[in-house]
Motif scaffolding. Sequence first.
Motif, PDB file in Angstrom:
ATOM      1  N   ALA A 149      -0.333  42.384 -32.757  1.00 34.71           N
ATOM      2  CA  ALA A 149       0.186  43.727 -33.016  1.00 34.71           C
ATOM      3  C   ALA A 149      -0.138  44.658 -31.850  1.00 34.71           C
ATOM      4  CB  ALA A 149      -0.386  44.278 -34.321  1.00 34.71           C
ATOM      5  N   GLN A 150      -1.354  44.591 -31.359  1.00 32.62           N
ATOM      6  CA  GLN A 150      -1.764  45.446 -30.243  1.00 32.62           C
ATOM      7  C   GLN A 150      -0.959  45.123 -28.987  1.00 32.62           C
ATOM      8  OE1 GLN A 150      -3.900  48.090 -30.261  1.00 32.62           O
ATOM      9  NE2 GLN A 150      -3.107  48.436 -28.216  1.00 32.62           N
ATOM     10  N   ILE A 181      13.827  49.212 -30.273  1.00 32.96           N
ATOM     11  CA  ILE A 181      12.423  49.624 -30.343  1.00 32.96           C
ATOM     12  C   ILE A 181      11.910  49.508 -31.776  1.00 32.96           C
ATOM     13  CG2 ILE A 181      10.808  51.543 -30.001  1.00 32.96           C
ATOM     14  CD1 ILE A 181      11.924  50.291 -27.406  1.00 32.96           C
ATOM     15  N   TYR A 182      12.726  49.927 -32.735  1.00 34.44           N
ATOM     16  CA  TYR A 182      12.330  49.853 -34.144  1.00 34.44           C
ATOM     17  C   TYR A 182      12.094  48.409 -34.570  1.00 34.44           C
ATOM     18  CZ  TYR A 182      12.401  50.410 -39.183  1.00 34.44           C
ATOM     19  OH  TYR A 182      12.072  50.378 -40.505  1.00 34.44           O
ATOM     20  N   ASP A 183      13.006  47.514 -34.200  1.00 43.03           N
ATOM     21  CA  ASP A 183      12.853  46.103 -34.577  1.00 43.03           C
ATOM     22  C   ASP A 183      11.593  45.489 -33.984  1.00 43.03           C
ATOM     23  OD1 ASP A 183      15.129  46.144 -36.097  1.00 43.03           O
ATOM     24  OD2 ASP A 183      16.294  44.826 -34.795  1.00 43.03           O
ATOM     25  N   ILE A 184      11.305  45.821 -32.749  1.00 44.02           N
ATOM     26  CA  ILE A 184      10.112  45.280 -32.098  1.00 44.02           C
ATOM     27  C   ILE A 184       8.852  45.878 -32.733  1.00 44.02           C
ATOM     28  CG2 ILE A 184       8.847  45.095 -29.920  1.00 44.02           C
ATOM     29  CD1 ILE A 184      11.645  45.068 -28.532  1.00 44.02           C
ATOM     30  N   ALA A 185       8.872  47.173 -32.995  1.00 41.99           N
ATOM     31  CA  ALA A 185       7.730  47.822 -33.647  1.00 41.99           C
ATOM     32  C   ALA A 185       7.524  47.254 -35.048  1.00 41.99           C
ATOM     33  CB  ALA A 185       7.945  49.328 -33.706  1.00 41.99           C
ATOM     34  N   GLN A 241       7.893  44.243 -35.897  1.00 43.64           N
ATOM     35  CA  GLN A 241       7.141  42.994 -35.752  1.00 43.64           C
ATOM     36  C   GLN A 241       5.638  43.271 -35.694  1.00 43.64           C
ATOM     37  OE1 GLN A 241       8.397  39.815 -35.917  1.00 43.64           O
ATOM     38  NE2 GLN A 241      10.195  40.975 -36.544  1.00 43.64           N
ATOM     39  N   ALA A 242       5.247  44.336 -35.001  1.00 44.23           N
ATOM     40  CA  ALA A 242       3.833  44.717 -34.963  1.00 44.23           C
ATOM     41  C   ALA A 242       3.361  45.083 -36.371  1.00 44.23           C
ATOM     42  CB  ALA A 242       3.617  45.879 -34.004  1.00 44.23           C
ATOM     43  N   HIS A 243       4.191  45.804 -37.097  1.00 43.94           N
ATOM     44  CA  HIS A 243       3.837  46.196 -38.464  1.00 43.94           C
ATOM     45  C   HIS A 243       3.650  44.970 -39.356  1.00 43.94           C
ATOM     46  CE1 HIS A 243       4.534  47.780 -42.549  1.00 43.94           C
ATOM     47  NE2 HIS A 243       3.797  48.770 -42.092  1.00 43.94           N
ATOM     48  N   ILE A 244       4.494  43.981 -39.192  1.00 49.42           N
ATOM     49  CA  ILE A 244       4.367  42.747 -39.983  1.00 49.42           C
ATOM     50  C   ILE A 244       3.018  42.077 -39.716  1.00 49.42           C
ATOM     51  CG2 ILE A 244       5.254  40.388 -40.202  1.00 49.42           C
ATOM     52  CD1 ILE A 244       8.087  41.649 -39.819  1.00 49.42           C
ATOM     53  N   HIS A 245       2.608  42.063 -38.449  1.00 47.64           N
ATOM     54  CA  HIS A 245       1.304  41.470 -38.121  1.00 47.64           C
ATOM     55  C   HIS A 245       0.174  42.247 -38.793  1.00 47.64           C
ATOM     56  CE1 HIS A 245       2.494  38.267 -35.454  1.00 47.64           C
ATOM     57  NE2 HIS A 245       3.284  39.107 -34.797  1.00 47.64           N
ATOM     58  N   LEU A 246       0.279  43.573 -38.826  1.00 45.01           N
ATOM     59  CA  LEU A 246      -0.756  44.373 -39.495  1.00 45.01           C
ATOM     60  C   LEU A 246      -0.762  44.125 -40.997  1.00 45.01           C
ATOM     61  CD1 LEU A 246      -0.582  47.774 -37.581  1.00 45.01           C
ATOM     62  CD2 LEU A 246      -2.281  45.958 -37.381  1.00 45.01           C
ATOM     63  N   GLU A 247       0.402  43.927 -41.571  1.00 48.32           N
ATOM     64  CA  GLU A 247       0.461  43.620 -43.003  1.00 48.32           C
ATOM     65  C   GLU A 247      -0.221  42.285 -43.300  1.00 48.32           C
ATOM     66  OE1 GLU A 247       1.477  45.415 -45.670  1.00 48.32           O
ATOM     67  OE2 GLU A 247       1.586  47.043 -44.193  1.00 48.32           O
ATOM     68  N   HIS A 248      -0.071  41.321 -42.404  1.00 48.22           N
ATOM     69  CA  HIS A 248      -0.755  40.034 -42.587  1.00 48.22           C
ATOM     70  C   HIS A 248      -2.280  40.236 -42.583  1.00 48.22           C
ATOM     71  CE1 HIS A 248       2.560  37.263 -42.655  1.00 48.22           C
ATOM     72  NE2 HIS A 248       3.057  37.751 -41.531  1.00 48.22           N
ATOM     73  N   VAL A 249      -2.751  41.129 -41.753  1.00 48.12           N
ATOM     74  CA  VAL A 249      -4.186  41.398 -41.676  1.00 48.12           C
ATOM     75  C   VAL A 249      -4.680  42.005 -42.992  1.00 48.12           C
ATOM     76  CG1 VAL A 249      -5.983  42.763 -40.533  1.00 48.12           C
ATOM     77  CG2 VAL A 249      -4.195  41.662 -39.177  1.00 48.12           C
ATOM     78  N   ARG A 250      -3.909  42.919 -43.517  1.00 46.50           N
ATOM     79  CA  ARG A 250      -4.317  43.563 -44.787  1.00 46.50           C
ATOM     80  C   ARG A 250      -4.353  42.549 -45.901  1.00 46.50           C
ATOM     81  NH1 ARG A 250      -0.535  48.276 -43.303  1.00 46.50           N
ATOM     82  NH2 ARG A 250      -1.962  49.565 -42.118  1.00 46.50           N
TER      83      ARG A 250
END
Length: 83
Positions: free
Chosen positions: A19-20, A68-72, A74-83
């Motif tokens: 995500a980072q 940009i939204y689609d790529i961002a 993907q970062a959000h999906i990774h953060l959701e996996h962490v949660r």
Amino acid sequence: ILGVRDINADHAASHIGKAQGIVTCLRATPYHSTRQKVFLPMDICMLHGVSQEDFIRGKQEKNVRDVIYDIASQAHIHLEHVR
């Protein structure tokens, strides 16, 4: 770093790192564009009909924002996996 030996912690750290990395790439896009470079996934750009030249010229049309939204997202999906 702290000597933690846990598969779940490793998995979470992996997703946080991804995500980072995605966010760093997005934040650096204007800088790289001024230097005639684009480091965004071309498959997503092509999906929205956006070229590297659109980023280099600084276009801010809806399709560029959609990339940009689609790529961002993907970062959000990774953060959701962490949660």
